[in-house]
Design a protein around this motif. Sequence first.
Motif, PDB file in Angstrom:
ATOM      1  N   SER A 237      24.288 -44.711 -35.992  1.00 37.74           N
ATOM      2  CA  SER A 237      23.144 -44.145 -36.699  1.00 37.74           C
ATOM      3  C   SER A 237      22.415 -45.157 -37.563  1.00 37.74           C
ATOM      4  O   SER A 237      21.386 -44.834 -38.156  1.00 37.74           O
ATOM      5  CB  SER A 237      23.594 -42.965 -37.572  1.00 37.74           C
ATOM      6  N   TYR A 238      22.928 -46.383 -37.638  1.00 34.78           N
ATOM      7  CA  TYR A 238      22.320 -47.419 -38.467  1.00 34.78           C
ATOM      8  C   TYR A 238      21.648 -48.486 -37.638  1.00 34.78           C
ATOM      9  O   TYR A 238      22.143 -48.867 -36.574  1.00 34.78           O
ATOM     10  CB  TYR A 238      23.372 -48.105 -39.342  1.00 34.78           C
ATOM     11  N   ALA A 239      20.529 -48.978 -38.155  1.00 39.02           N
ATOM     12  CA  ALA A 239      20.027 -50.253 -37.684  1.00 39.02           C
ATOM     13  C   ALA A 239      20.931 -51.335 -38.276  1.00 39.02           C
ATOM     14  O   ALA A 239      21.467 -51.175 -39.376  1.00 39.02           O
ATOM     15  CB  ALA A 239      18.582 -50.465 -38.131  1.00 39.02           C
ATOM     16  N   MET A 240      21.107 -52.406 -37.540  1.00 44.97           N
ATOM     17  CA  MET A 240      21.998 -53.479 -37.978  1.00 44.97           C
ATOM     18  C   MET A 240      21.231 -54.797 -38.012  1.00 44.97           C
ATOM     19  O   MET A 240      20.306 -55.011 -37.228  1.00 44.97           O
ATOM     20  CB  MET A 240      23.181 -53.603 -37.029  1.00 44.97           C
ATOM     21  N   GLY A 241      21.659 -55.656 -38.908  1.00 42.80           N
ATOM     22  CA  GLY A 241      20.986 -56.940 -39.011  1.00 42.80           C
ATOM     23  C   GLY A 241      21.958 -58.075 -39.224  1.00 42.80           C
ATOM     24  O   GLY A 241      23.097 -57.876 -39.638  1.00 42.80           O
ATOM     25  N   TRP A 242      21.481 -59.267 -38.905  1.00 44.26           N
ATOM     26  CA  TRP A 242      22.191 -60.509 -39.199  1.00 44.26           C
ATOM     27  C   TRP A 242      21.359 -61.327 -40.178  1.00 44.26           C
ATOM     28  O   TRP A 242      20.133 -61.435 -40.023  1.00 44.26           O
ATOM     29  CB  TRP A 242      22.418 -61.330 -37.936  1.00 44.26           C
ATOM     30  N   PHE A 243      22.045 -61.909 -41.135  1.00 42.45           N
ATOM     31  CA  PHE A 243      21.436 -62.787 -42.123  1.00 42.45           C
ATOM     32  C   PHE A 243      22.319 -64.033 -42.238  1.00 42.45           C
ATOM     33  O   PHE A 243      23.473 -64.029 -41.827  1.00 42.45           O
ATOM     34  CB  PHE A 243      21.358 -62.094 -43.485  1.00 42.45           C
ATOM     35  N   ARG A 244      21.755 -65.072 -42.827  1.00 42.21           N
ATOM     36  CA  ARG A 244      22.568 -66.251 -43.107  1.00 42.21           C
ATOM     37  C   ARG A 244      22.169 -66.829 -44.446  1.00 42.21           C
ATOM     38  O   ARG A 244      21.048 -66.625 -44.916  1.00 42.21           O
ATOM     39  CB  ARG A 244      22.439 -67.291 -41.996  1.00 42.21           C
ATOM     40  N   GLN A 245      23.109 -67.565 -45.022  1.00 42.48           N
ATOM     41  CA  GLN A 245      22.877 -68.136 -46.337  1.00 42.48           C
ATOM     42  C   GLN A 245      23.366 -69.573 -46.373  1.00 42.48           C
ATOM     43  O   GLN A 245      24.561 -69.843 -46.162  1.00 42.48           O
ATOM     44  CB  GLN A 245      23.585 -67.305 -47.411  1.00 42.48           C
ATOM     45  N   HIS A 246      22.436 -70.485 -46.638  1.00 44.61           N
ATOM     46  CA  HIS A 246      22.781 -71.885 -46.837  1.00 44.61           C
ATOM     47  C   HIS A 246      23.236 -72.071 -48.274  1.00 44.61           C
ATOM     48  O   HIS A 246      22.821 -71.320 -49.159  1.00 44.61           O
ATOM     49  CB  HIS A 246      21.563 -72.771 -46.545  1.00 44.61           C
ATOM     50  N   PRO A 247      24.080 -73.070 -48.526  1.00 47.66           N
ATOM     51  CA  PRO A 247      24.569 -73.290 -49.895  1.00 47.66           C
ATOM     52  C   PRO A 247      23.431 -73.415 -50.904  1.00 47.66           C
ATOM     53  O   PRO A 247      22.494 -74.187 -50.693  1.00 47.66           O
ATOM     54  CB  PRO A 247      25.350 -74.601 -49.778  1.00 47.66           C
TER      55      PRO A 247
END
Length: 122
Positions: free
Chosen positions: A31-41
Amino acid sequence: QVQLAESGGGLVQAGASLRLSCTTSGRTFSSYAMGWFRQHPGKERDFIATIRDNGVITDDADSMKGRFIISRDNAKNTLYLQMNNLKPEDTAVYYCAASPFLTKDIRQYFYWGQGTQVTVSS
């Protein structure tokens, strides 16, 4: 409540591929949309891609189109990120997240995993 857990990160050489997985608990994954994120230092968390609850519609950051592919398997409660032709600048911690909406807006993602480290050597 949705609990998320990323896996599949690691150390690879430039040009290699990795597939990240995000497994979820609970009966509401589909039931959810899903996402990918990233984080650089030392930087803010950046949007990579998002996929609608039924997997039909996706949206990707322009800078990663053609190299990163988001997909999901609702029967397995799992989200994927296929990453191809990796570059040293892709080195970051990668997070999956769940939202009621198909959106790039990080503020609309209410559930997050702990992240998985991806390191790309030159």
